[in-house]
Design a protein around this motif. Structure first.
Motif, PDB file in Angstrom:
ATOM      1  N   THR A  35       0.862  -1.177   0.000  1.00 26.04           N
ATOM      2  CA  THR A  35       0.000   0.000   0.000  1.00 26.04           C
ATOM      3  C   THR A  35       0.897   1.225   0.000  1.00 26.04           C
ATOM      4  N   ASP A  36       0.318   2.398  -0.103  1.00 28.71           N
ATOM      5  CA  ASP A  36       1.123   3.615  -0.098  1.00 28.71           C
ATOM      6  C   ASP A  36       1.873   3.753   1.218  1.00 28.71           C
ATOM      7  N   LYS A  48      11.413   5.738  10.023  1.00 30.23           N
ATOM      8  CA  LYS A  48       9.983   5.510  10.244  1.00 30.23           C
ATOM      9  C   LYS A  48       9.226   5.682   8.939  1.00 30.23           C
ATOM     10  N   THR A  49       8.143   4.925   8.815  1.00 32.98           N
ATOM     11  CA  THR A  49       7.261   5.010   7.661  1.00 32.98           C
ATOM     12  C   THR A  49       5.860   4.630   8.099  1.00 32.98           C
ATOM     13  N   THR A  50       4.873   5.086   7.351  1.00 34.56           N
ATOM     14  CA  THR A  50       3.482   4.760   7.653  1.00 34.56           C
ATOM     15  C   THR A  50       2.815   4.165   6.429  1.00 34.56           C
ATOM     16  N   ALA A  51       2.148   3.037   6.645  1.00 36.50           N
ATOM     17  CA  ALA A  51       1.335   2.409   5.605  1.00 36.50           C
ATOM     18  C   ALA A  51      -0.034   3.080   5.643  1.00 36.50           C
ATOM     19  N   LYS A  52      -0.487   3.562   4.472  1.00 36.43           N
ATOM     20  CA  LYS A  52      -1.762   4.267   4.388  1.00 36.43           C
ATOM     21  C   LYS A  52      -2.675   3.559   3.385  1.00 36.43           C
ATOM     22  N   PHE A  53      -3.856   3.184   3.856  1.00 38.30           N
ATOM     23  CA  PHE A  53      -4.819   2.491   3.015  1.00 38.30           C
ATOM     24  C   PHE A  53      -5.980   3.409   2.657  1.00 38.30           C
ATOM     25  N   GLU A  54      -6.649   3.095   1.551  1.00 37.85           N
ATOM     26  CA  GLU A  54      -7.763   3.916   1.071  1.00 37.85           C
ATOM     27  C   GLU A  54      -8.901   4.017   2.072  1.00 37.85           C
ATOM     28  N   ASP A  55      -9.096   2.998   2.911  1.00 34.55           N
ATOM     29  CA  ASP A  55     -10.197   3.036   3.875  1.00 34.55           C
ATOM     30  C   ASP A  55      -9.888   3.886   5.104  1.00 34.55           C
ATOM     31  N   GLY A  56      -8.692   4.475   5.145  1.00 37.40           N
ATOM     32  CA  GLY A  56      -8.302   5.304   6.289  1.00 37.40           C
ATOM     33  C   GLY A  56      -7.384   4.600   7.266  1.00 37.40           C
ATOM     34  N   THR A  57      -7.198   3.303   7.108  1.00 37.63           N
ATOM     35  CA  THR A  57      -6.291   2.558   7.975  1.00 37.63           C
ATOM     36  C   THR A  57      -4.875   3.103   7.843  1.00 37.63           C
ATOM     37  N   THR A  58      -4.193   3.269   8.987  1.00 32.56           N
ATOM     38  CA  THR A  58      -2.775   3.617   8.986  1.00 32.56           C
ATOM     39  C   THR A  58      -2.061   2.756  10.017  1.00 32.56           C
ATOM     40  N   TRP A  59      -0.880   2.304   9.634  1.00 36.51           N
ATOM     41  CA  TRP A  59       0.009   1.585  10.545  1.00 36.51           C
ATOM     42  C   TRP A  59       1.369   2.244  10.428  1.00 36.51           C
ATOM     43  N   ARG A  96      19.454  -9.620   4.138  1.00 35.11           N
ATOM     44  CA  ARG A  96      19.224 -10.739   5.063  1.00 35.11           C
ATOM     45  C   ARG A  96      17.996 -10.576   5.950  1.00 35.11           C
ATOM     46  N   LEU A  97      17.756  -9.350   6.477  1.00 39.66           N
ATOM     47  CA  LEU A  97      16.715  -9.191   7.491  1.00 39.66           C
ATOM     48  C   LEU A  97      16.155  -7.774   7.482  1.00 39.66           C
ATOM     49  N   VAL A  98      14.828  -7.694   7.588  1.00 42.33           N
ATOM     50  CA  VAL A  98      14.140  -6.416   7.776  1.00 42.33           C
ATOM     51  C   VAL A  98      13.118  -6.633   8.884  1.00 42.33           C
ATOM     52  N   GLU A  99      13.203  -5.793   9.941  1.00 38.83           N
ATOM     53  CA  GLU A  99      12.218  -5.850  11.020  1.00 38.83           C
ATOM     54  C   GLU A  99      11.638  -4.471  11.252  1.00 38.83           C
ATOM     55  N   LEU A 100      10.308  -4.415  11.193  1.00 37.94           N
ATOM     56  CA  LEU A 100       9.578  -3.169  11.382  1.00 37.94           C
ATOM     57  C   LEU A 100       8.659  -3.305  12.583  1.00 37.94           C
ATOM     58  N   PHE A 101       8.814  -2.414  13.560  1.00 35.43           N
ATOM     59  CA  PHE A 101       8.001  -2.419  14.777  1.00 35.43           C
ATOM     60  C   PHE A 101       6.836  -1.450  14.588  1.00 35.43           C
ATOM     61  N   CYS A 102       5.623  -1.915  14.804  1.00 37.30           N
ATOM     62  CA  CYS A 102       4.434  -1.067  14.673  1.00 37.30           C
ATOM     63  C   CYS A 102       4.219  -0.318  15.984  1.00 37.30           C
ATOM     64  N   TYR A 103       4.425   1.007  15.939  1.00 38.33           N
ATOM     65  CA  TYR A 103       4.272   1.814  17.158  1.00 38.33           C
ATOM     66  C   TYR A 103       2.959   2.582  17.175  1.00 38.33           C
ATOM     67  N   GLN A 104       2.247   2.617  16.061  1.00 39.49           N
ATOM     68  CA  GLN A 104       0.940   3.275  16.013  1.00 39.49           C
ATOM     69  C   GLN A 104       0.061   2.522  15.035  1.00 39.49           C
ATOM     70  N   ALA A 105      -1.174   2.247  15.440  1.00 36.23           N
ATOM     71  CA  ALA A 105      -2.103   1.532  14.574  1.00 36.23           C
ATOM     72  C   ALA A 105      -3.484   2.165  14.645  1.00 36.23           C
ATOM     73  N   ASP A 106      -4.108   2.284  13.499  1.00 38.88           N
ATOM     74  CA  ASP A 106      -5.505   2.689  13.425  1.00 38.88           C
ATOM     75  C   ASP A 106      -6.122   1.894  12.282  1.00 38.88           C
ATOM     76  N   HIS A 107      -6.578   0.702  12.635  1.00 37.45           N
ATOM     77  CA  HIS A 107      -7.108  -0.250  11.657  1.00 37.45           C
ATOM     78  C   HIS A 107      -8.592   0.040  11.441  1.00 37.45           C
ATOM     79  N   ILE A 108      -8.890   0.563  10.270  1.00 40.98           N
ATOM     80  CA  ILE A 108     -10.271   0.869   9.898  1.00 40.98           C
ATOM     81  C   ILE A 108     -10.615  -0.074   8.757  1.00 40.98           C
ATOM     82  N   HIS A 109     -11.656  -0.834   8.932  1.00 39.92           N
ATOM     83  CA  HIS A 109     -12.063  -1.828   7.936  1.00 39.92           C
ATOM     84  C   HIS A 109     -13.571  -1.951   8.073  1.00 39.92           C
ATOM     85  N   PRO A 110     -14.282  -2.309   7.011  1.00 42.53           N
ATOM     86  CA  PRO A 110     -15.751  -2.396   7.126  1.00 42.53           C
ATOM     87  C   PRO A 110     -16.243  -3.263   8.289  1.00 42.53           C
ATOM     88  N   VAL A 111     -15.480  -4.265   8.681  1.00 42.60           N
ATOM     89  CA  VAL A 111     -15.920  -5.129   9.792  1.00 42.60           C
ATOM     90  C   VAL A 111     -15.064  -4.953  11.053  1.00 42.60           C
TER      91      VAL A 111
END
Length: 144
Positions: free
Chosen positions: A30-31, A42-53, A64-79
């Protein structure tokens, strides 16, 4: 309980996989607000429904390795239920890259995404699509 865990094998180099995870996530997931090059980025994943991580790079080993720690979440989904909105906070996306001759295995674990969390079914399906199918197809199209 068991974290979400999935491995794909692609016919590209470990460097190609690493680049796709650090510089090209917007092309297969996603964007993203930025690319990541070093620990602390730091980076933020932004979805069309408004979800951001929002993620911070906590481990990075070239090819060899990529680890990303989620420090902020706003999961917006129809359900999505209210308790689902923050469930990704304090979880980690871990991508282990293992070169095997002409192929590369990419072992992905979403540490903290377990069957006990409310969004597990939605997120499991999402990762199967984005990592298991879209990421693999994206990498394989690059060599065509």
């Amino acid at each position: 309980m068991k974290n979400y865990d999935h491995t794909i094998t692609v016919k590209v180099t470990p460097k190609r996989v690493f680049d796709a995870l650090t510089k090209e996530m917007s092309n297969w997931w996603t964007d993203m607000t930025s690319t990541v090059d070093k620990i602390g980025d730091k980076t933020t994943a932004k979805f069309e429904d408004g979800t951001t991580w929002s993620f911070e790079v906590v481990k990075l080993e070239a090819n060899r390795l990529v680890e990303l720690f989620c420090y902020q979440a706003d999961h917006i989904h129809p359900v999505t239920t209210p308790e689902m909105r923050k469930e990704w906070e304090n979880t980690t996306l871990r991508f282990n890259i293992i070169g095997k001759g002409e192929n590369t295995d990419v072992h992905f674990t979403h540490v903290g995404l377990t069957p006990e969390v409310n969004c597990y079914s939605i997120c499991n399906s999402g990762w199967n699509h984005f990592f298991g199918a879209a990421f693999k197809a994206y990498l394989e199209k690059q060599i065509a």
